[in-house]
Design an enzyme around this catalytic site. Sequence first.
Site, short mmCIF file in Angstrom:
data_model
loop_
_atom_site.label_atom_id
_atom_site.label_comp_id
_atom_site.label_asym_id
_atom_site.label_seq_id
_atom_site.Cartn_x
_atom_site.Cartn_y
_atom_site.Cartn_z
N CYS A 108 0.85 -1.19 0.16
CA CYS A 108 0.03 -0.23 0.13
C CYS A 108 1.10 1.32 -0.20
O CYS A 108 0.98 1.96 0.97
CB CYS A 108 -1.37 -0.35 1.41
SG CYS A 108 -2.39 -1.60 1.21
N PRO A 111 1.36 7.76 -0.41
CA PRO A 111 2.10 8.62 -2.19
C PRO A 111 3.58 8.36 -2.05
O PRO A 111 5.57 8.83 -2.24
CB PRO A 111 2.09 9.89 -1.29
CG PRO A 111 2.06 9.85 -0.29
CD PRO A 111 0.79 8.65 0.67
N GLY A 112 4.02 7.10 -0.36
CA GLY A 112 5.30 6.92 -0.96
C GLY A 112 6.39 7.09 0.63
O GLY A 112 7.61 7.25 0.04
N ASP A 159 -4.69 -4.10 -7.34
CA ASP A 159 -5.38 -4.71 -5.85
C ASP A 159 -4.60 -5.30 -5.11
O ASP A 159 -3.83 -6.47 -5.68
CB ASP A 159 -6.96 -5.89 -5.85
CG ASP A 159 -8.05 -5.25 -4.30
OD1 ASP A 159 -6.63 -5.81 -3.30
OD2 ASP A 159 -9.18 -5.69 -3.69
N ASP A 176 1.11 -1.44 4.80
CA ASP A 176 0.97 -0.13 6.10
C ASP A 176 -0.39 0.21 5.69
O ASP A 176 -0.93 1.35 4.40
CB ASP A 176 1.71 1.30 5.10
CG ASP A 176 1.40 2.32 6.18
OD1 ASP A 176 1.20 2.67 7.05
OD2 ASP A 176 1.96 3.18 5.46
N CYS A 229 -1.54 4.45 10.90
CA CYS A 229 -1.70 4.81 12.20
C CYS A 229 -2.74 5.09 12.66
O CYS A 229 -3.43 6.24 12.68
CB CYS A 229 -1.13 5.89 10.95
SG CYS A 229 -2.84 6.36 9.64
C1 LIG Z 1 -1.89 4.42 4.61
S1 LIG Z 1 -2.18 4.91 3.61
C2 LIG Z 1 -0.02 3.85 2.88
C3 LIG Z 1 -0.09 5.27 2.99
C4 LIG Z 1 1.90 5.15 2.34
N1 LIG Z 1 2.43 3.98 2.56
C5 LIG Z 1 2.99 6.34 2.81
O1 LIG Z 1 3.87 5.89 3.53
O2 LIG Z 1 3.32 7.58 2.05
C6 LIG Z 1 -2.65 3.28 2.81
C7 LIG Z 1 -3.02 3.38 1.19
O3 LIG Z 1 -3.08 1.73 0.44
C8 LIG Z 1 -3.88 1.90 -0.74
N2 LIG Z 1 -5.11 0.83 -0.89
C9 LIG Z 1 -6.73 0.50 0.09
N3 LIG Z 1 -6.46 -0.60 -0.17
C10 LIG Z 1 -5.81 -1.46 -1.28
C11 LIG Z 1 -5.67 -2.05 -1.84
N4 LIG Z 1 -6.49 -3.50 -1.59
N5 LIG Z 1 -4.71 -2.72 -2.68
C12 LIG Z 1 -3.52 -2.25 -2.53
N6 LIG Z 1 -3.14 -0.77 -1.71
C13 LIG Z 1 -4.56 -0.59 -1.07
C14 LIG Z 1 -4.62 3.17 -0.29
O4 LIG Z 1 -5.00 3.07 -1.93
C15 LIG Z 1 -3.51 4.18 0.02
O5 LIG Z 1 -3.18 4.63 -1.16
#
Ligand SMILES: C[S@@+](CC[C@H](N)C(=O)[O-])C[C@H]1O[C@@H](n2cnc3c(N)ncnc32)[C@H](O)[C@@H]1O
Length: 301
Positions: A108, A111-112, A159, A176, A229
Amino acid sequence: MIERYIQFLGLDETLRLLETNERPLLPSIRVNTLKISASDLRKRLEKKGNELEPIEWVPYGFNVVKEGSNLGSSHEFLQGYYYLQNVASMLSAIILDPKPNDTIIDMCAAPGSKSTHLAQLMGNEGTLILIDKNQNRIPALEVNLRRMGIINSFVLNMDAVNLSELNIKVEKILLDAPCTGEGLIRQDPDRKRSKKMRDIEKLALIQKKLLKSGLIALKTGGKLLYCTCSIAPEENELVINDVLNELNNFAIIEISEKYGVNGLTEVFGTYLREDLKFSQRLYPYIHDTIGFYFCLIKSIK
Ligand SMILES: C[S@@+](CC[C@H](N)C(=O)[O-])C[C@H]1O[C@@H](n2cnc3c(N)ncnc32)[C@H](O)[C@@H]1O
């Protein structure tokens, strides 16, 4: 939300949490050591009137105790010399301990914040597979990768529940997980009211699916770091308890440094797996960070 806090924190700690949530958090930066040393960047930013204080846990991280210039638009920021990131979030990549030749999946990624940190610790070598389901968040991820000069990664808009379609097994995975962000109230007070119990329940289902998918993609001996978080047990210990009790051959292992307090092994009247005590919780009122949770899981097949 407050009733739930009282159930797992008790009244005194809940009051401390609520008080701390009203106090703003110091901004912090992670120096991109792929581009500049921590001491050189510190000198450059201090010349512009910023006052930086080293972060004990991160040798290339600083708290900004006085902001003299706009840190989100400075030359140094645009050149990718640093990333604006909370200390708790910086710990994720450090705990996963990436090495230059690893193949790592960030399930997940957008934005990186953590992906660019993983790449930094890998010295821009090895392979970093960055996944995010939300197409709208991919451009921000790509901009950050470019800004920070990351060249060991590729991005997949998919996904991560379907990770098995990639047909690979890797040694390290970061999950994450998408969460309510209950730990971010200090940065974003709207979160006090924006999430309901049904949001937690919906997210817990997704978190379990993602965790299962990630664990199955680990090589024997491989490690997955689950983090959120959020301080909600339903999004953390209860997710891990259910998934690990269903899948065999995985164990929660101790994180080499003690940053937070032990994860819960008993909550809302239920006893959980004993090894959850090795997971760690960061609380704003104890650690002066956002609320955060980490759990390091090893494949022991
Ligand atoms: C907590 S944020 C990630 C923040 C990122 N790891 C960072 O440190 O910048 C969670 C992310 O999970 C993505 N997400 C949600 N469901 C998902 C899925 N089933 N597969 C992949 N990504 C997913 C969302 O689009 C979101 O960008």
